[in-house]
Design a protein around this motif. Sequence first.
Motif, PDB file in Angstrom:
ATOM      1  N   GLY A  85       0.782  -1.234   0.000  1.00 48.55           N
ATOM      2  CA  GLY A  85       0.000   0.000   0.000  1.00 48.55           C
ATOM      3  C   GLY A  85       0.808   1.274   0.000  1.00 48.55           C
ATOM      4  N   ILE A  86       2.138   1.174  -0.076  1.00 51.15           N
ATOM      5  CA  ILE A  86       2.958   2.389  -0.043  1.00 51.15           C
ATOM      6  C   ILE A  86       3.492   2.729  -1.428  1.00 51.15           C
ATOM      7  N   PHE A  87       3.834   3.987  -1.605  1.00 55.71           N
ATOM      8  CA  PHE A  87       4.437   4.406  -2.870  1.00 55.71           C
ATOM      9  C   PHE A  87       5.913   4.026  -2.882  1.00 55.71           C
ATOM     10  N   PHE A  88       6.360   3.533  -4.019  1.00 55.21           N
ATOM     11  CA  PHE A  88       7.778   3.291  -4.260  1.00 55.21           C
ATOM     12  C   PHE A  88       8.006   3.500  -5.745  1.00 55.21           C
ATOM     13  N   PRO A  89       9.094   4.122  -6.145  1.00 54.80           N
ATOM     14  CA  PRO A  89       9.293   4.407  -7.572  1.00 54.80           C
ATOM     15  C   PRO A  89       9.232   3.144  -8.428  1.00 54.80           C
ATOM     16  N   ALA A  90       8.547   3.240  -9.534  1.00 56.60           N
ATOM     17  CA  ALA A  90       8.494   2.108 -10.468  1.00 56.60           C
ATOM     18  C   ALA A  90       9.898   1.818 -10.989  1.00 56.60           C
ATOM     19  N   PHE A  91      10.194   0.532 -11.141  1.00 53.12           N
ATOM     20  CA  PHE A  91      11.528   0.133 -11.583  1.00 53.12           C
ATOM     21  C   PHE A  91      11.363  -0.917 -12.669  1.00 53.12           C
ATOM     22  N   HIS A  92      11.227  -0.448 -13.898  1.00 52.10           N
ATOM     23  CA  HIS A  92      10.865  -1.330 -14.996  1.00 52.10           C
ATOM     24  C   HIS A  92      12.019  -1.649 -15.944  1.00 52.10           C
ATOM     25  N   VAL A  93      13.219  -1.206 -15.614  1.00 50.21           N
ATOM     26  CA  VAL A  93      14.346  -1.485 -16.495  1.00 50.21           C
ATOM     27  C   VAL A  93      14.831  -2.912 -16.283  1.00 50.21           C
ATOM     28  N   ASN A  94      15.577  -3.411 -17.264  1.00 50.02           N
ATOM     29  CA  ASN A  94      16.157  -4.747 -17.158  1.00 50.02           C
ATOM     30  C   ASN A  94      17.522  -4.749 -17.834  1.00 50.02           C
ATOM     31  N   ARG A  95      18.116  -5.920 -17.947  1.00 50.58           N
ATOM     32  CA  ARG A  95      19.484  -6.012 -18.479  1.00 50.58           C
ATOM     33  C   ARG A  95      19.589  -5.577 -19.938  1.00 50.58           C
ATOM     34  N   THR A  96      18.469  -5.573 -20.651  1.00 51.22           N
ATOM     35  CA  THR A  96      18.511  -5.177 -22.059  1.00 51.22           C
ATOM     36  C   THR A  96      18.135  -3.713 -22.267  1.00 51.22           C
ATOM     37  N   SER A  97      17.801  -3.012 -21.199  1.00 53.90           N
ATOM     38  CA  SER A  97      17.439  -1.601 -21.325  1.00 53.90           C
ATOM     39  C   SER A  97      18.651  -0.769 -21.719  1.00 53.90           C
ATOM     40  N   GLU A  98      18.390   0.372 -22.343  1.00 55.15           N
ATOM     41  CA  GLU A  98      19.470   1.294 -22.685  1.00 55.15           C
ATOM     42  C   GLU A  98      20.154   1.784 -21.405  1.00 55.15           C
ATOM     43  N   LYS A  99      21.447   1.998 -21.493  1.00 57.27           N
ATOM     44  CA  LYS A  99      22.213   2.381 -20.305  1.00 57.27           C
ATOM     45  C   LYS A  99      21.716   3.701 -19.717  1.00 57.27           C
ATOM     46  N   LYS A 100      21.368   4.643 -20.572  1.00 55.41           N
ATOM     47  CA  LYS A 100      20.842   5.919 -20.082  1.00 55.41           C
ATOM     48  C   LYS A 100      19.570   5.702 -19.284  1.00 55.41           C
ATOM     49  N   GLU A 101      18.662   4.863 -19.802  1.00 56.96           N
ATOM     50  CA  GLU A 101      17.416   4.577 -19.106  1.00 56.96           C
ATOM     51  C   GLU A 101      17.683   3.938 -17.746  1.00 56.96           C
ATOM     52  N   VAL A 102      18.657   3.052 -17.703  1.00 56.29           N
ATOM     53  CA  VAL A 102      19.016   2.394 -16.453  1.00 56.29           C
ATOM     54  C   VAL A 102      19.523   3.416 -15.438  1.00 56.29           C
ATOM     55  N   MET A 103      20.391   4.327 -15.865  1.00 52.25           N
ATOM     56  CA  MET A 103      20.948   5.325 -14.955  1.00 52.25           C
ATOM     57  C   MET A 103      19.878   6.270 -14.419  1.00 52.25           C
ATOM     58  N   VAL A 104      18.940   6.654 -15.266  1.00 52.96           N
ATOM     59  CA  VAL A 104      17.857   7.528 -14.814  1.00 52.96           C
ATOM     60  C   VAL A 104      16.987   6.806 -13.788  1.00 52.96           C
ATOM     61  N   ALA A 105      16.646   5.535 -14.067  1.00 53.23           N
ATOM     62  CA  ALA A 105      15.843   4.765 -13.122  1.00 53.23           C
ATOM     63  C   ALA A 105      16.570   4.604 -11.792  1.00 53.23           C
ATOM     64  N   MET A 106      17.860   4.408 -11.866  1.00 53.70           N
ATOM     65  CA  MET A 106      18.665   4.254 -10.669  1.00 53.70           C
ATOM     66  C   MET A 106      18.668   5.550  -9.853  1.00 53.70           C
ATOM     67  N   TYR A 107      18.793   6.667 -10.543  1.00 52.32           N
ATOM     68  CA  TYR A 107      18.780   7.955  -9.844  1.00 52.32           C
ATOM     69  C   TYR A 107      17.446   8.168  -9.128  1.00 52.32           C
ATOM     70  N   LYS A 108      16.347   7.891  -9.814  1.00 47.43           N
ATOM     71  CA  LYS A 108      15.019   8.061  -9.204  1.00 47.43           C
ATOM     72  C   LYS A 108      14.879   7.197  -7.958  1.00 47.43           C
ATOM     73  N   LEU A 109      15.351   5.961  -8.055  1.00 44.88           N
ATOM     74  CA  LEU A 109      15.244   5.028  -6.942  1.00 44.88           C
ATOM     75  C   LEU A 109      15.999   5.535  -5.722  1.00 44.88           C
ATOM     76  N   PHE A 110      17.229   5.963  -5.923  1.00 47.96           N
ATOM     77  CA  PHE A 110      18.049   6.323  -4.772  1.00 47.96           C
ATOM     78  C   PHE A 110      17.763   7.730  -4.267  1.00 47.96           C
ATOM     79  N   ALA A 111      17.233   8.600  -5.107  1.00 46.69           N
ATOM     80  CA  ALA A 111      16.756   9.893  -4.606  1.00 46.69           C
ATOM     81  C   ALA A 111      15.570   9.679  -3.673  1.00 46.69           C
ATOM     82  N   PHE A 112      14.669   8.782  -4.060  1.00 44.52           N
ATOM     83  CA  PHE A 112      13.534   8.429  -3.206  1.00 44.52           C
ATOM     84  C   PHE A 112      14.024   7.794  -1.910  1.00 44.52           C
ATOM     85  N   LEU A 113      14.952   6.860  -2.015  1.00 41.49           N
ATOM     86  CA  LEU A 113      15.445   6.152  -0.847  1.00 41.49           C
ATOM     87  C   LEU A 113      16.128   7.108   0.117  1.00 41.49           C
ATOM     88  N   ASN A 114      16.894   8.052  -0.401  1.00 37.72           N
ATOM     89  CA  ASN A 114      17.585   9.007   0.455  1.00 37.72           C
ATOM     90  C   ASN A 114      16.592   9.794   1.308  1.00 37.72           C
TER      91      ASN A 114
END
Length: 210
Positions: A85-114
């Motif tokens: 029931g809580i919000f958490f950033p969506a994390f839909h990238v995988n090993r075949t995703s573009e590297k830029k997309e992966v880095m952006v998803a990673m930034y969103k995740l850890f900005a939220f976590l911080n």
Amino acid sequence: MATRPGVVPFVALLLLQRRPVAGRALLVNGPGCPGNSLCRANVHEQTRKQVALLNATAQDLFSLYLKCQGEPFSSESDKLCNPGGIFFPAFHVNRTSEKKEVMVAMYKLFAFLNASLGNITRDQEELNPTAKELLDRLHNTTKTTRGLISNLTCLLCKNYNVFQVDVSYGESSKGKSTFKKKQQGCQVLRKYVQVIAQAARILLPHLSPV
């Protein structure tokens, strides 16, 4: 969940710990990226080590958190800490995703976590001020997360000229009851254990120099 849009300077991301925010985060001040000046030596290796460290310590942090909250959290964690029931950033990238997309998803995740770690730490300093081991682990995890955010800022700017990212931060626990504060913390940390394991599997292979 209340949200507030806005442009958040990168330095403010390291301080956002109490209020829910959604908007376009400014990773660096100015109209663009300042080239290599943001990057530290061996930034890719540092980033790999930071992600691996967070993954390796996440379960222990969650277990210690539960122990320090007492009953009913110690015995009913499956029920009380269900993160559905809580919000958490969506994390839909995988090993075949573009590297830029992966880095952006990673930034969103850890900005939220911080921001979430800051919220949890503030509550635990109030509710469990003598739980030194837990508070130390929360502070150390936050320190690692902030270093990771700094390195991701460098990589996004240097490699992709990305200096703004849409980010969201979770709901603040300020003003909630003691039980709700403890529950929100355990829900976030349980989800963190799940997501950081997925992130490490997917993201670490992408963290080689370009």
